[in-house]
Design a protein around this motif. Structure first.
Motif, mmCIF file in Angstrom:
data_model
loop_
_atom_site.group_PDB
_atom_site.id
_atom_site.type_symbol
_atom_site.label_atom_id
_atom_site.label_comp_id
_atom_site.label_asym_id
_atom_site.label_seq_id
_atom_site.Cartn_x
_atom_site.Cartn_y
_atom_site.Cartn_z
ATOM 1 N N SER A 1 11.667 10.526 -30.811
ATOM 2 C CA SER A 1 10.251 10.634 -31.185
ATOM 3 C C SER A 1 10.104 10.246 -32.644
ATOM 4 O O SER A 1 11.067 10.283 -33.419
ATOM 5 C CB SER A 1 9.715 12.052 -30.950
ATOM 6 O OG SER A 1 10.367 12.983 -31.799
ATOM 7 N N CYS B 1 6.163 19.828 -29.905
ATOM 8 C CA CYS B 1 7.594 19.555 -29.739
ATOM 9 C C CYS B 1 8.395 20.791 -30.127
ATOM 10 O O CYS B 1 8.014 21.537 -31.039
ATOM 11 C CB CYS B 1 8.003 18.366 -30.602
ATOM 12 S SG CYS B 1 9.768 18.004 -30.610
ATOM 13 N N ILE B 2 9.520 21.013 -29.463
ATOM 14 C CA ILE B 2 10.363 22.170 -29.746
ATOM 15 C C ILE B 2 10.847 22.169 -31.196
ATOM 16 O O ILE B 2 11.102 23.231 -31.774
ATOM 17 C CB ILE B 2 11.569 22.189 -28.777
ATOM 18 C CG1 ILE B 2 12.333 23.506 -28.895
ATOM 19 C CG2 ILE B 2 12.469 20.977 -28.987
ATOM 20 C CD1 ILE B 2 13.426 23.662 -27.850
ATOM 21 N N LEU C 1 12.626 28.714 -27.085
ATOM 22 C CA LEU C 1 11.821 27.493 -27.212
ATOM 23 C C LEU C 1 10.861 27.518 -28.387
ATOM 24 O O LEU C 1 10.167 26.533 -28.630
ATOM 25 C CB LEU C 1 11.021 27.273 -25.922
ATOM 26 C CG LEU C 1 11.838 27.298 -24.627
ATOM 27 C CD1 LEU C 1 10.921 27.125 -23.416
ATOM 28 C CD2 LEU C 1 12.911 26.215 -24.646
ATOM 29 N N VAL D 1 14.730 22.516 -22.230
ATOM 30 C CA VAL D 1 15.315 21.845 -23.387
ATOM 31 C C VAL D 1 15.638 20.394 -23.050
ATOM 32 O O VAL D 1 15.413 19.486 -23.858
ATOM 33 C CB VAL D 1 16.569 22.596 -23.863
ATOM 34 C CG1 VAL D 1 17.282 21.818 -24.965
ATOM 35 C CG2 VAL D 1 16.204 23.992 -24.372
ATOM 36 N N GLU E 1 14.113 18.576 -21.033
ATOM 37 C CA GLU E 1 12.839 17.860 -20.971
ATOM 38 C C GLU E 1 12.375 17.402 -22.355
ATOM 39 O O GLU E 1 11.675 16.401 -22.489
ATOM 40 C CB GLU E 1 11.793 18.784 -20.344
ATOM 41 C CG GLU E 1 10.581 18.077 -19.796
ATOM 42 C CD GLU E 1 9.660 19.037 -19.068
ATOM 43 O OE1 GLU E 1 8.933 18.595 -18.153
ATOM 44 O OE2 GLU E 1 9.662 20.239 -19.419
ATOM 45 N N GLU E 2 12.788 18.144 -23.391
ATOM 46 C CA GLU E 2 12.414 17.797 -24.762
ATOM 47 C C GLU E 2 13.329 16.724 -25.355
ATOM 48 O O GLU E 2 13.040 16.174 -26.418
ATOM 49 C CB GLU E 2 12.488 19.043 -25.653
ATOM 50 C CG GLU E 2 11.528 20.150 -25.294
ATOM 51 C CD GLU E 2 10.174 19.984 -25.948
ATOM 52 O OE1 GLU E 2 9.972 18.983 -26.653
ATOM 53 O OE2 GLU E 2 9.319 20.855 -25.743
ATOM 54 N N SER E 3 14.455 16.450 -24.698
ATOM 55 C CA SER E 3 15.437 15.508 -25.237
ATOM 56 C C SER E 3 14.864 14.094 -25.292
ATOM 57 O O SER E 3 14.003 13.717 -24.499
ATOM 58 C CB SER E 3 16.710 15.523 -24.388
ATOM 59 O OG SER E 3 17.297 16.809 -24.388
ATOM 60 N N GLU F 1 19.840 18.064 -33.074
ATOM 61 C CA GLU F 1 18.787 17.165 -33.562
ATOM 62 C C GLU F 1 19.331 16.301 -34.692
ATOM 63 O O GLU F 1 20.021 16.776 -35.587
ATOM 64 C CB GLU F 1 17.592 17.975 -34.064
ATOM 65 C CG GLU F 1 16.460 17.133 -34.632
ATOM 66 C CD GLU F 1 15.289 17.975 -35.117
ATOM 67 O OE1 GLU F 1 14.338 17.396 -35.688
ATOM 68 O OE2 GLU F 1 15.329 19.211 -34.930
#
Length: 469
Positions: A253, A332-333, A362, A246, A248-250, A206
């Motif tokens: 934002s 969000c993760i 997660l 994971v 899918e969260e990339s 991140e």
């Protein structure tokens, strides 16, 4: 005659060389000097003048709040105590390298018979200072390089640039700090930063680029922090084997959030306390001021410490938190809670409790964790009164759970789910306190209540950090 350097609160002799006068010399003393000596020792005094010498870029009006109480002193002992307190307040401002206090009888045409002058001799910090040090976080270390401009505008302001390179995180940031004159605990901070972190337990990396503002102030027995943060977050996979959840969260934002933190801390030490209690409550609301993330997040920490038998300390801790998505958007993760590891529920892998997908953890939207600890001196007390006092024997019992809740159900269903599948562990080990910076733990752990997908650390586990359950 009679100069007094007020540098400590040790018992203050009322005669002798510390006041420049010996009993053996009293007979040869002039009548005027003997009269002044009697005034200083036995009668009330008046502080006529308070001077500050050595100022360069510091504004005098800013320091007036810190020394004003010296004028309220009524006798010599009171003058010395209040001067010492004022000296400590001046040093707390972080703009002086040294502060010395000189107390003398008043002189001049306006001098009163019982008048005193107090002089603070200060040495200002350089306009530009640098620093290099290491920091210990929650089971990670980092090297920190910093450049500071103390007292930038003459009233306690501080500009800081800091670069940090760590085992899991690299960051740099620029901050501006401004205290309220006369109330150093009330201050304002503006931060610009970029942080890049790696989270191997989630196969996630991140990068955050953001700006934040903070307002800190005391209220009754508590400290409060109001904060706004706007951050552009970039999430990516740390490894090719990252799970689909994971991946899918990339992406990118934007989070804009308001938060409030209240803390009541009566502990004698934040690292390894022997007595006192801590209550910290944090609320965060995201999405109200814009951004992609929308949620309400609550986090509570409670800790109690009491001396026990034979120099031991009994400590109990309780953590809990809940995240509620708003507007139908999933959480969000990067915003969820994580649990497990040597700083929370010992005997489990780092943040390796709770929901997971293909080995990637997660996080969860609700959690609780509790701990009961007994800290005792080392057997036979080796190094007592010295280096050995930094060590403690540690016996612990930890428990906790992390999960996601169905917010369409009632509170009873939520509590029932949090009470299911409780992970717990017990063990013993050694704790080393690194001053007031951090602490190290080496424990032998026995994990219990292990669920499918949990990663355990059965046996010896090492932990380093500031915040421990």
């Amino acid at each position: 005659m009679g100069t007094v350097h007020a540098r400590s609160l040790d018992p203050l002799p009322m005669h002798g060389r510390d006041l420049g006068v010996n009993h053996d010399d009293m007979e040869g003393m002039e009548p005027e000097q003997a009269t002044k000596q009697e005034i200083l020792e036995n009668r009330n005094v008046v502080v006529q003048h308070v001077n500050i010498e050595g100022l360069g870029r510091t504004k005098e009006d800013y320091l007036g709040y810190e020394i004003a109480d010296v004028f309220n002193a009524k006798n010599l002992i009171d003058v010395m105590k209040k001067s010492h307190d004022a000296r400590m307040r001046l040093l707390r401002l972080g703009i002086f390298k040294e502060v010395e206090v000189l107390i003398d009888v008043s002189e001049g045409s306006d001098a009163l018979p019982n008048g005193l002058d107090v002089t603070f001799e200060v040495t200002e910090l350089k306009r530009l200072t640098g620093s290099y040090n290491t920091m210990v976080g929650n089971n990670e270390g980092s090297m920190v390089l910093g450049v500071k401009l103390p007292n930038a505008l003459g009233r306690g302001e501080k500009v800081t640039f800091q670069f940090s390179y760590g085992t899991k995180e690299t960051s740099y940031g620029l901050s501006f700090f401004k205290p309220q004159p006369g109330h150093f605990e009330r201050n304002f901070t503006l931060n610009l930063y970029k942080v890049t972190g790696q989270f191997p337990w989630s196969s996630l990396k991140e990068t955050d680029r953001g700006v934040s503002t903070e307002l800190n102030f005391p209220l009754w027995m508590s400290m409060h922090t109001l904060k706004w943060e706007g951050v552009w977050r970039e999430l990516g996979c740390l490894a090719r084997s990252a799970s689909f959840a994971v991946r899918e969260e990339s992406g990118h934002s934007l989070k804009s959030s308001l938060s409030h933190t209240m803390a009541i801390d009566t502990r004698n030490s934040a690292i390894l306390p022997r007595r006192g209690a801590l209550l910290r409550i944090n609320q965060e609301l995201a999405g109200y001021t814009g951004g992609d993330a929308s949620f309400l997040k609550e986090d509570v920490e409670l800790q109690l410490n009491r001396p026990f038998l034979f120099g031991s300390v009994l400590s109990a801790s309780l953590w809990g938190g809940m995240l509620v998505p708003i507007g139908g958007k999933p959480s969000c993760i990067a915003d969820r809670f994580y649990l497990g590891g040597p700083t929370s529920v010992r005997g489990f892998g780092m943040y390796s409790i709770g929901p997971q997908s293909e080995g990637d953890y997660l996080g969860g939207e609700a959690y609780w964790a509790g701990g009961l600890h007994l800290y005792t001196p080392l057997p036979f007390r080796p190094g007592r009164g010295g280096f050995g006092d930094l060590f403690r024997t540690h016996f612990f019992l930890n428990a906790g759970n992390l999960c996601n809740l169905n917010y369409g159900e009632g509170p009873q269903a939520h509590l029932q789910k949090l009470a299911e599948c409780i992970r717990w562990s017990y063990g013993a080990g050694i704790v080393l306190r690194l001053g007031n910076i951090a602490r190290l733990e080496l424990n032998y752990c026995i994990p219990m209540g292990v669920q499918s997908g949990d990663r355990i650390c059965d046996g010896v586990q090492f932990g380093a950090g500031i915040r421990f359950l």
